[in-house]
Motif scaffolding. Structure first.
Motif, mmCIF file in Angstrom:
data_model
loop_
_atom_site.group_PDB
_atom_site.id
_atom_site.type_symbol
_atom_site.label_atom_id
_atom_site.label_comp_id
_atom_site.label_asym_id
_atom_site.label_seq_id
_atom_site.Cartn_x
_atom_site.Cartn_y
_atom_site.Cartn_z
ATOM 1 N N ALA A 80 42.331 -34.314 -12.110
ATOM 2 C CA ALA A 80 42.554 -33.344 -11.477
ATOM 3 C C ALA A 80 43.684 -33.248 -10.754
ATOM 4 O O ALA A 80 43.841 -32.276 -9.660
ATOM 5 C CB ALA A 80 41.693 -34.016 -9.789
ATOM 6 N N GLU A 99 39.702 -34.384 -4.430
ATOM 7 C CA GLU A 99 38.475 -34.319 -5.182
ATOM 8 C C GLU A 99 38.438 -35.826 -5.895
ATOM 9 O O GLU A 99 37.502 -36.566 -5.748
ATOM 10 C CB GLU A 99 38.641 -32.982 -6.214
ATOM 11 N N ALA A 100 39.721 -36.059 -6.193
ATOM 12 C CA ALA A 100 39.598 -37.206 -6.998
ATOM 13 C C ALA A 100 39.596 -38.305 -6.374
ATOM 14 O O ALA A 100 38.947 -39.253 -6.109
ATOM 15 C CB ALA A 100 41.871 -37.499 -7.400
ATOM 16 N N THR A 132 39.205 -39.495 -14.896
ATOM 17 C CA THR A 132 38.741 -38.700 -14.573
ATOM 18 C C THR A 132 39.369 -38.677 -13.393
ATOM 19 O O THR A 132 39.981 -37.522 -12.638
ATOM 20 C CB THR A 132 37.339 -39.065 -14.165
ATOM 21 N N ALA A 133 40.145 -39.297 -12.340
ATOM 22 C CA ALA A 133 40.931 -39.558 -11.409
ATOM 23 C C ALA A 133 41.659 -38.389 -11.438
ATOM 24 O O ALA A 133 42.329 -36.964 -10.825
ATOM 25 C CB ALA A 133 40.796 -39.858 -10.221
ATOM 26 N N VAL A 164 37.214 -44.081 -15.117
ATOM 27 C CA VAL A 164 37.404 -44.180 -13.978
ATOM 28 C C VAL A 164 38.522 -43.677 -13.373
ATOM 29 O O VAL A 164 38.715 -42.186 -12.835
ATOM 30 C CB VAL A 164 37.059 -44.844 -12.750
ATOM 31 N N GLU A 183 33.154 -46.786 -7.192
ATOM 32 C CA GLU A 183 33.260 -46.529 -8.290
ATOM 33 C C GLU A 183 33.632 -47.802 -8.732
ATOM 34 O O GLU A 183 34.895 -48.156 -7.547
ATOM 35 C CB GLU A 183 33.727 -45.295 -9.214
ATOM 36 N N GLU A 238 37.532 -38.811 -3.430
ATOM 37 C CA GLU A 238 35.906 -38.624 -2.859
ATOM 38 C C GLU A 238 35.489 -39.157 -4.387
ATOM 39 O O GLU A 238 34.494 -39.846 -4.252
ATOM 40 C CB GLU A 238 35.804 -37.300 -2.785
ATOM 41 N N GLY A 239 35.654 -38.560 -5.350
ATOM 42 C CA GLY A 239 35.175 -38.949 -6.182
ATOM 43 C C GLY A 239 35.239 -40.685 -7.116
ATOM 44 O O GLY A 239 34.593 -41.519 -7.368
ATOM 45 N N LEU A 240 36.430 -41.472 -6.323
ATOM 46 C CA LEU A 240 36.647 -42.993 -6.888
ATOM 47 C C LEU A 240 35.342 -43.920 -5.681
ATOM 48 O O LEU A 240 35.771 -44.287 -5.860
ATOM 49 C CB LEU A 240 38.269 -43.116 -6.323
#
Lengths: 163, 287
Positions: free
Chosen positions: B249, B228-229, B245-246, B242, B236, B231-233
């Motif tokens: 998780a 999840e982390a 947020t990562a 940032v 960015e 993919e979110g990164l």
């Protein structure tokens, strides 16, 4: 069922041939079979570093090596560190001068570890030395004397002036 | 303290080792011995046959090519530490290996031995998880390749069959200039980590993260990738927010609770170390 094997090892330059039970550790072999009791046993499961020897020039836990695995190999123990019976190695001298030992139980392991380390890093920092001896437990000195001794020995071995 | 009685075998070839492994009940392979020997000394294990791999040829190598790095199962951890090739192509492994035990244990301990032992806090399985390692195993029916995600089944349990032997580990390459971050918390250097984090970051031409890998180890029974982390990164630019947020998780992972630390503390460490590892990887990545 535990079988025996005949092994040939060179310890401190001297060749030995012995029949050993295959489950005997190198530490017990050195101490009980060859009478080289300078190698100490503390924890016997690889944590304390007291049983450190050199196997083909590299430091190793002799409690985590089987004697049969040393067949054909070269071993150095604390008995082989001093150049002669009445002369100490510069690292041994430095340990003595800097109070790098009290009871002496950990000292053989510290010596064999630091000798390899000083070969690889002739000019180490204090932090390098602390990391190098992180696998050797000493309950007397608080390590400060050992670190001082290692720094002094490194300088002496580099050919610098001895302090 | 003595190991219990066993029969000792010292084969010199891989086929010979596999044939011995397949022909005996209750046989164990002995690699560097830095985990199995303590277990034998303390009589946690009672193998009837010990098959020593130290004389087997062709298991001690580090090969680098365009696809990545292949490391032989019996390659000593100390040789990995000193390898200039790995420092260049695989900086995460180079850095993490210094935290594996101590000089004396790394001189004997091996890449394959540590991976097959699969201690939940060990650094080598973590690096393998972070880099999507592929494990080559050989058995009586030939060879197969096991992705790390299918290899690490559970607490100190691998997908290796009783008659299979780990032969090598391949670490697929990351782009030249990628950044690696490694953070570990333990009571003393060389101890098993209470928790650790590994991060890999590739930065694209636009200065944004193009590819990321985040792994937490020591917290659960096996190292875990935080997909999840990751993919979110992607897409960015690295920043405090940032990475916060990562790392968030990582705070809900299933965590071990033992004498060294309660589960809640491991979960807390996972977040803190994840953020630090990501920031370190970002800083080291060439944009």
């Amino acid at each position: 069922m535990s079988a025996t094997r005949t092994i040939s090892v060179t310890v401190n330059g001297k060749a030995y041939e012995r029949e050993v039970e295959v489950r005997v550790t190198l530490a017990d072999f050195l101490r009980q079979e060859l009478g080289l009791t300078g190698t100490h046993l503390g924890c016997e499961h690889g944590v304390c570093g007291a049983c450190t020897i050199q196997l083909n020039g590299r430091s190793a836990r002799s409690c985590l090596t089987l004697a049969v695995q040393a067949d054909g190999q070269e071993i150095k123990t604390v008995e082989g560190v001093a150049p002669s019976a009445d002369e100490l190695h510069p690292l041994q001298e430095a340990l003595s001068e800097h109070h790098g030992l009290q009871c002496g139980f950990c000292t053989p392991g510290i010596l064999l570890t630091l000798l390899e380390f000083l070969d690889d890093n002739p000019d180490p920092s204090e932090a390098d030395i602390r990391l190098a001896i992180s696998g050797n437990l000493c309950r007397c000195t608080g390590y400060q004397g050992i670190v001082d001794a290692a720094l002094a020995a490194a300088e002496r071995l580099r050919g610098g002036a001895a302090k | 303290m003595k190991p219990p009685p066993f029969e000792y075998h010292d084969p010199t070839t891989i086929p010979e080792a596999i044939s011995l492994l397949g022909s005996y009940e209750n046989a164990r392979l002995l690699a560097g011995g830095q985990s199995l020997m303590p277990m034998l000394n303390m009589r946690y294990v009672f193998p009837d046959h010990l098959i020593d791999l130290n004389k087997v040829g062709g298991l001690d190598y580090i090969n680098t090519d365009a696809d990545g790095v292949e490391i032989g199962g019996m390659t000593r951890q100390r040789d990995i530490e000193f390898s200039d090739e790995l420092a260049e192509h695989c900086p995460l492994l180079s850095e993490a290996i210094r935290h594996v035990g101590h000089i004396q244990t790394r001189n004997r301990g091996t890449m394959g031995g540590s991976l097959a032992h699969l201690d939940p806090a060990a650094e080598i399985p973590m690096v393998c998880a972070a880099m999507d390692a592929r494990i080559r195993a050989q058995g009586p029916n030939g060879e197969r390749t096991i992705p790390i995600a299918e290899f690490a089944l559970g607490f100190m349990t691998t997908a290796l069959a009783p008659d299979e032997m780990l032969v090598s580990v391949s670490l697929p390459g990351w782009a030249s200039g990628h950044g690696a971050g490694f953070q570990e918390f333990g009571r003393r250097h060389g101890d098993f980590a209470i928790a650790s984090a590994a991060a890999l970051i590739e930065v694209g031409g636009d200065g944004k993260i193009a590819r990321a890998s985040l792994t937490i180890s020591g917290v659960g029974p096996v190292p875990v990738r935080i997909e999840e982390a990751e993919e979110g990164l992607v897409g960015e630019a690295g920043s405090d927010g940032v990475f916060d947020t990562a790392a968030e998780a990582c705070g809900e992972l299933e965590a071990l609770d033992d004498i060294h630390a309660p589960a809640s503390y491991r979960q807390h460490l996972a977040k803190v170390l994840a953020k630090r590892a990501l920031a370190q990887a970002w800083e080291r990545a060439a944009s």
